[in-house]
Structures are given as C-alpha cells and as structure tokens.
Enzyme design. Structure first.
Site, PDB file in Angstrom:
ATOM      1  N   CYS A  40       0.712  -1.225  -0.107  1.00 28.64           N
ATOM      2  CA  CYS A  40       0.081  -0.068  -0.012  1.00 28.64           C
ATOM      3  C   CYS A  40       0.804   1.229   0.119  1.00 28.64           C
ATOM      4  O   CYS A  40       1.745   1.327   0.906  1.00 28.64           O
ATOM      5  CB  CYS A  40      -0.987   0.093   1.291  1.00 28.64           C
ATOM      6  SG  CYS A  40      -1.503   1.451   1.700  1.00 28.64           S
ATOM      7  N   CYS A  75      -4.932  -0.393  -7.129  1.00 30.44           N
ATOM      8  CA  CYS A  75      -3.614  -0.845  -6.239  1.00 30.44           C
ATOM      9  C   CYS A  75      -3.964  -2.184  -6.076  1.00 30.44           C
ATOM     10  O   CYS A  75      -2.593  -2.769  -6.333  1.00 30.44           O
ATOM     11  CB  CYS A  75      -3.816   0.143  -5.119  1.00 30.44           C
ATOM     12  SG  CYS A  75      -5.032  -0.625  -3.594  1.00 30.44           S
ATOM     13  N   TYR A 109      -9.321   0.709  -5.154  1.00 31.60           N
ATOM     14  CA  TYR A 109      -8.985  -0.764  -4.920  1.00 31.60           C
ATOM     15  C   TYR A 109      -9.022  -1.544  -6.146  1.00 31.60           C
ATOM     16  O   TYR A 109      -8.061  -2.673  -6.366  1.00 31.60           O
ATOM     17  CB  TYR A 109      -9.763  -1.369  -4.037  1.00 31.60           C
ATOM     18  CG  TYR A 109      -9.486  -1.156  -2.405  1.00 31.60           C
ATOM     19  CD1 TYR A 109      -8.937   0.249  -2.172  1.00 31.60           C
ATOM     20  CD2 TYR A 109      -9.753  -1.871  -1.402  1.00 31.60           C
ATOM     21  CE1 TYR A 109      -8.565   0.443  -1.110  1.00 31.60           C
ATOM     22  CE2 TYR A 109      -9.321  -1.757  -0.143  1.00 31.60           C
ATOM     23  CZ  TYR A 109      -8.951  -0.500   0.072  1.00 31.60           C
ATOM     24  OH  TYR A 109      -8.419  -0.217   1.285  1.00 31.60           O
ATOM     25  N   CYS A 130      -3.262   7.504  -1.858  1.00 34.22           N
ATOM     26  CA  CYS A 130      -4.771   7.669  -2.330  1.00 34.22           C
ATOM     27  C   CYS A 130      -5.722   8.095  -1.253  1.00 34.22           C
ATOM     28  O   CYS A 130      -6.557   8.834  -1.769  1.00 34.22           O
ATOM     29  CB  CYS A 130      -5.015   6.214  -2.807  1.00 34.22           C
ATOM     30  SG  CYS A 130      -3.692   5.267  -3.325  1.00 34.22           S
ATOM     31  N   GLU A 135      -6.813  -5.758   4.295  1.00 32.89           N
ATOM     32  CA  GLU A 135      -7.362  -4.528   3.806  1.00 32.89           C
ATOM     33  C   GLU A 135      -8.379  -4.562   2.804  1.00 32.89           C
ATOM     34  O   GLU A 135      -9.175  -3.867   2.648  1.00 32.89           O
ATOM     35  CB  GLU A 135      -6.354  -3.329   3.552  1.00 32.89           C
ATOM     36  CG  GLU A 135      -6.700  -2.080   3.188  1.00 32.89           C
ATOM     37  CD  GLU A 135      -5.633  -0.873   3.047  1.00 32.89           C
ATOM     38  OE1 GLU A 135      -4.881  -1.521   2.032  1.00 32.89           O
ATOM     39  OE2 GLU A 135      -5.568   0.011   3.348  1.00 32.89           O
ATOM     40  N   THR A 170      -4.227   4.871   7.330  1.00 34.11           N
ATOM     41  CA  THR A 170      -3.376   4.630   6.471  1.00 34.11           C
ATOM     42  C   THR A 170      -2.306   5.594   6.215  1.00 34.11           C
ATOM     43  O   THR A 170      -2.705   6.702   5.853  1.00 34.11           O
ATOM     44  CB  THR A 170      -3.917   4.040   5.015  1.00 34.11           C
ATOM     45  OG1 THR A 170      -4.789   2.922   5.135  1.00 34.11           O
ATOM     46  CG2 THR A 170      -2.938   3.842   3.899  1.00 34.11           C
ATOM     47  N   GLU A 195      -0.689   1.401   9.164  1.00 36.37           N
ATOM     48  CA  GLU A 195      -1.821   1.961   9.793  1.00 36.37           C
ATOM     49  C   GLU A 195      -1.534   2.401  11.118  1.00 36.37           C
ATOM     50  O   GLU A 195      -0.765   1.969  11.838  1.00 36.37           O
ATOM     51  CB  GLU A 195      -3.033   1.113   9.857  1.00 36.37           C
ATOM     52  CG  GLU A 195      -3.739   1.111   8.395  1.00 36.37           C
ATOM     53  CD  GLU A 195      -3.273   0.367   6.976  1.00 36.37           C
ATOM     54  OE1 GLU A 195      -2.359  -0.594   7.784  1.00 36.37           O
ATOM     55  OE2 GLU A 195      -3.449   0.789   5.786  1.00 36.37           O
ATOM     56  N   HIS A 228     -12.733   5.776  -2.998  1.00 35.95           N
ATOM     57  CA  HIS A 228     -11.651   4.613  -2.549  1.00 35.95           C
ATOM     58  C   HIS A 228     -12.106   3.336  -2.824  1.00 35.95           C
ATOM     59  O   HIS A 228     -11.015   2.409  -3.050  1.00 35.95           O
ATOM     60  CB  HIS A 228     -11.684   4.955  -0.783  1.00 35.95           C
ATOM     61  CG  HIS A 228     -10.186   4.264  -0.387  1.00 35.95           C
ATOM     62  ND1 HIS A 228      -9.218   5.039  -0.951  1.00 35.95           N
ATOM     63  CD2 HIS A 228      -9.651   3.501   0.437  1.00 35.95           C
ATOM     64  CE1 HIS A 228      -7.891   4.470  -0.103  1.00 35.95           C
ATOM     65  NE2 HIS A 228      -8.240   3.452   0.482  1.00 35.95           N
TER      66      HIS A 228
HETATM   67 FE1  SF4 Z   1      -3.179   2.153  -0.039  1.00 31.88          FE
HETATM   68 FE2  SF4 Z   1      -4.669   0.949  -2.161  1.00 31.88          FE
HETATM   69 FE3  SF4 Z   1      -5.854   2.758  -0.358  1.00 31.88          FE
HETATM   70 FE4  SF4 Z   1      -4.184   3.513  -1.902  1.00 31.88          FE
HETATM   71  S1  SF4 Z   1      -5.952   2.681  -2.502  1.00 31.88           S
HETATM   72  S2  SF4 Z   1      -4.004   4.068   0.204  1.00 31.88           S
HETATM   73  S3  SF4 Z   1      -2.682   1.711  -2.060  1.00 31.88           S
HETATM   74  S4  SF4 Z   1      -5.146   0.403   0.089  1.00 31.88           S
HETATM   75 FE    FE Z   2      -7.068   1.555   1.964  1.00 33.27          FE
END
Ligand code: SF4
Ligand code: FE
Length: 497
Positions: free
Chosen positions: A100, A300, A297, A104, A448, A191, A258, A293
C-alpha cells in the site's frame, strides 16, 4: 515547488515533529525507523515516478485551480479520462511497491470534500468550498501527502455518535471560538498517517441533527499540537529489526502502515474547517469518499496482484512444475480474477460523471461492485499462490541458517528446486509470497481488501440502494406482458377491503 522529488519529500517529513508511539515508546525519528521506513519508501515512490518521463502522463495532471502541473495524487479529477488514469497510476504503483503506497486516501478525500462543500454552500450560504479551494492550492503548491481520515473508533455500533457512553468515540467539536474550533477524538486504521504532511478529517457515518458536534470536516498538520499516533502492529514486523534477515523480509524496500490518530483537543483555525454542524451532508461526504476509495482498490490491489502472480509463476519455474497443466490453469485463474478487478476499476471510472462542483465522480454502483469483488478475489488469488508455492514458503529456515558456515551448505542442498535456479532465488521468491500472503504486505493485500474503504456489508447496502430493482422489475413485466394497470387495480381493491 509543484512537484517534489523523492529526496525532497523525505527531507520534508524529517522537518515535521510527528509524535508516534510504537511498542510503548515515543519514536524519536520516524523517517529512519526500520519498521516505518519501508512504508515511507512506498509513498516516496509516488514522488519519484512523477519525475519519470515514462510515467508523466499517468503520474501528473494539470490543476484546474492554477493551471500548473501537479502530482495526480493532488489532483481534482476533471474528466472520466482522469478517473481512468488514476486507476492505471494505482496499478503501476502497486506493481512497483507490492504494498500500500498510502497516498490515495488524501486524493480520494480531496475529490469528495471538493464536491460536497460546494453543495453545502449552495444550501446554507456557507463558504466551505472557497476555503477548501484555497487549501487545495496549498496542497498542490507544496505537493503534500495528506491522510484522508474517516474511520472513527465507533464504540457500540448500535448507538449514534451522541448516544455513546464515552462522547469521544467519534471525532467531535468540544469548543467553538471566534477564530476556530477545538476537536477531540480519534481516527482508527489510518493508512499512511506517519508519512503524511497533513490530515484531512471527515465524518464516518450519516448523522442526525443531535449529532451536530460530530459533523465536522477539517485539515490540520500532522504535527499539530495535541495530535499523536499509535502505530499498528503487523504480522512479522519485527523481522525488520533483525540483523541479516533481508531475504526473510520478502520485500525489504516497501510496505504500508496504519495507526490510531488521536486528537487530544486540537485547535483548527476557521480557514481549515470545511464542515461544521451540517449533519445532513455527513452521509454525502462519506458515500463520496468511500466511492472513490472503492474505485482505488480496482487499481492498487491489481498492481500488487500482478507481483503476486509473477512470484507464483516464478515459484512454479523454480519448483520445476511450470509445464504442469494444473499449474498453468491456476495461473490463468489468478490472472482472470485480477483482471476482473481491474475491469471494475476501469468501468466505474469510464462511466464517471461531473459533480455540481465540476470535478468528476465515479459511477457509484460500479465502484461498489468493484470493492465487493476486492473483498473476495485477492483471497482466492492468495490461495492459488500458496498452492503453487508449496508449504516451503512457511517452513523454510532463516537467512542466517542459509549463510551459516556449517548448516548453510546443507540448507543449500536440501532446499534446492530446479537446478536452473540458485537456492537463494527460490528462497527470495517464497519469502516474497509469504510477505504478501501472511506478512506485513498481507495487511494491505488481504485484510485491507476486506475492510479497507468499508467492510463488505457497506458495499452491499450501496449496491442495494443503487441497483434500481424497480426498473428491473418493470423490464421483466414488459417482456412477460404483465399489464401494469391490472396491478394498480388489484392494489386499489385490496386497500378498500
Ligand atoms: Fe493503500 Fe490502495 Fe488505499 Fe492507496 S487505494 S491507500 S494503495 S489501500
Ligand atoms: Fe485502504
């Protein structure tokens, strides 16, 4: 300084006086702490790639506020194409870090707060949007990493914020002054908090008028007076403190983190307040942030999945089973699942639309479908990776044993797979799989995937709201030639009885 270099970013974090506790101690120098540093390196990658001409198109954008070139992580999406590029950028970073990269949450918060404040102002004549635009100009100018902070500890889930026995279980305003507010409470599972210049705090649920003090959105520096963090433990984290355990780490360079972020009576000046008591907009802000968000996902996790699939394929080569048809089929299945996630990320982006404020928002239904799939597919991808890797990924001796003058050669002899590969390469790949399946990166790739951006049930609620079942029923009635008038007549007759 619209685009910081990786080095400038690291130096800028050194200048902050962030208070973070780990293992019961206040950490003196978070930037160079061996447990924290890999997560800082992941964020640093978002700066490094922005300077690479190969990735310029994905990593940077033109600000609608200033016309300047900015890092895409600080950008307000101006088109569906921007939304698509966001997902592609996240896949790229997942591939480069296998973890991660944290930045983001800020980008998703910027876009949600930007559009919501516009609508709050329209209804109440407030000036939150103007304040937020000024804040965004600062973010873009300084190329900040901002932690979008949403999740409160929540206490008893059956009670609203104001009904909790302990009133601090949701972040709240404890004092209103002419020049600002004082806030108290905490945000959990944050995060990247230790690697962020600023925190942008939002409410976590839809609220009722009695929750007025909890409907608050604001930004503060990460080293604001009264703000401190308590670092979350990860599986295998203390391997990072061991000597000669580089290979055992699986991914020495990168990671995520986190923390619990505590606001112990933190002062927020008026110009950094973006919602203050307008409870009817709390739900909108939550849904928009969560929607962005959930789109994220689809990028990422797919990038991290690419690394995992690659590692599984290498493990198969090293085990000498690459030609077995069931192995090939398992790799195909992993690719299929991973690309399905990506398809959802791209689909909800391509179907994006402008908000009233002008920035672009994803298709909410498809973003929620995306994240719902993310709560499942990475688990199956990991299962297949473990299947291909074999049990050795969890029973292998340590790097120190492999390097030991007497038992090293024995390890070398008995842990060798295909003679085409050195034993050390096999060890590195199996440890990498372990890291993503069970180790520090598993936080980001597995748990996560389940709980980040909202637990599975949160998406199911949104899917039920957005699924438009009535429209689907109407479609079926038309094809089945059911007369709608007759239904209305029956309903009228039934109501007279
Ligand atoms: Fe982390 Fe993915 Fe959230 Fe970006 S979108 S902060 S990489 S979990
Ligand atoms: Fe996240």
């Amino acid at each position: 300084m619209a685009l910081m270099t990786k080095e400038q970013y690291i130096e800028s974090m050194r200048k902050l006086n962030i208070k973070v506790y780990m293992f019961g101690e206040l950490i003196e120098n978070p930037v160079d702490h061996p447990i924290i540093r890999p997560s800082l390196n992941s964020v640093a990658m978002t700066y490094e790639l922005a300077h690479d001409p190969e990735y310029e198109d994905l990593m940077t954008a033109t600000s609608n506020l200033t016309g300047e070139k900015v890092n895409r992580f600080c950008h307000l999406h101006q088109s569906a194409e921007d939304l698509v590029k966001k997902v592609k950028m996240q896949r790229l970073l997942g591939q480069k870090t296998a973890s991660c990269f944290q930045r983001c949450v800020g980008m998703d918060a910027f876009n949600a707060v930007y559009s919501t404040t516009y609508e709050v102002d329209k209804k109440y004549g407030t000036n939150y949007h103007e304040r937020f635009v000024e804040y965004m100009k600062l973010v873009q100018k300084n190329d900040w990493t901002v932690d979008g902070a949403m999740t409160d500890p929540k206490g008893d889930r059956s009670l609203s914020p104001s009904q909790q026995e302990d009133p601090d279980l949701y972040v709240r305003v404890v004092e209103r002054r002419p020049d600002g507010i004082v806030v108290r409470g905490a945000k959990a599972h944050q995060t990247g908090s230790v690697n962020s210049h600023e925190h942008l705090v939002m409410p976590t649920i839809a609220m009722r008028p009695e929750d007025k003090d909890y409907a608050v959105c604001f930004a503060v520096p990460s080293d604001a007076e009264g703000l401190f963090m308590i670092y979350g433990r990860q599986s295998c984290d203390t391997r990072k403190l061991e000597e000669d355990a580089d290979i055992d780490l699986g991914n020495k360079m990168f990671g995520g983190h986190e923390a619990l972020v505590v606001f112990d009576d933190v002062f927020v000046p008026n110009e950094r307040i973006f919602l203050n008591g307008e409870t009817d907009f709390s739900g909108m802000l939550v849904e928009r942030f969560a929607g962005y968000h959930r789109q994220s996902y689809g990028g990422c996790k797919v990038g991290v999945g690419d690394v995992l699939i690659g590692a599984a394929a290498l493990a198969a080569d090293m085990n000498g089973v690459a030609r077995a048809s069931h192995i090939k089929d398992k790799l195909i299945e992993m690719i299929h699942l991973n690309e399905t996630l990506y398809s959802c990320g791209i689909a909800c982006s391509s179907e994006g639309h402008p908000t009233l404020a002008g920035n672009y928002e994803i298709d909410m239904l498809l973003a929620n479908v995306c994240k719902q799939n993310v709560t499942r597919f990475p688990y199956e991808i990991v299962r297949l990776a473990e299947d291909i890797a074999g049990g050795l990924m969890v029973t292998m001796p340590s790097e120190k044993d492999f390097k030991h003058p007497e038992i090293g050669p024995i390890c070398e002899k008995y842990f060798r797979g295909s003679s085409k590969y050195p034993t050390e390469h096999r060890m590195r790949i199996l440890r990498l799989i372990e890291n993503m399946a069970l180790g520090t990166a598993a936080v980001g790739y597995r748990t996560e995937s389940l709980h980040g951006a909202g637990s599975p049930q949160a998406q199911r609620i949104m899917i039920s709201r957005q699924g438009n079942l009535e429209h689907k029923k109407e479609l079926a009635r038309k094809i089945a030639r059911i007369d709608e008038a007759s239904i209305a007549e029956r309903e009228a007759a039934a109501s007279k009885k």
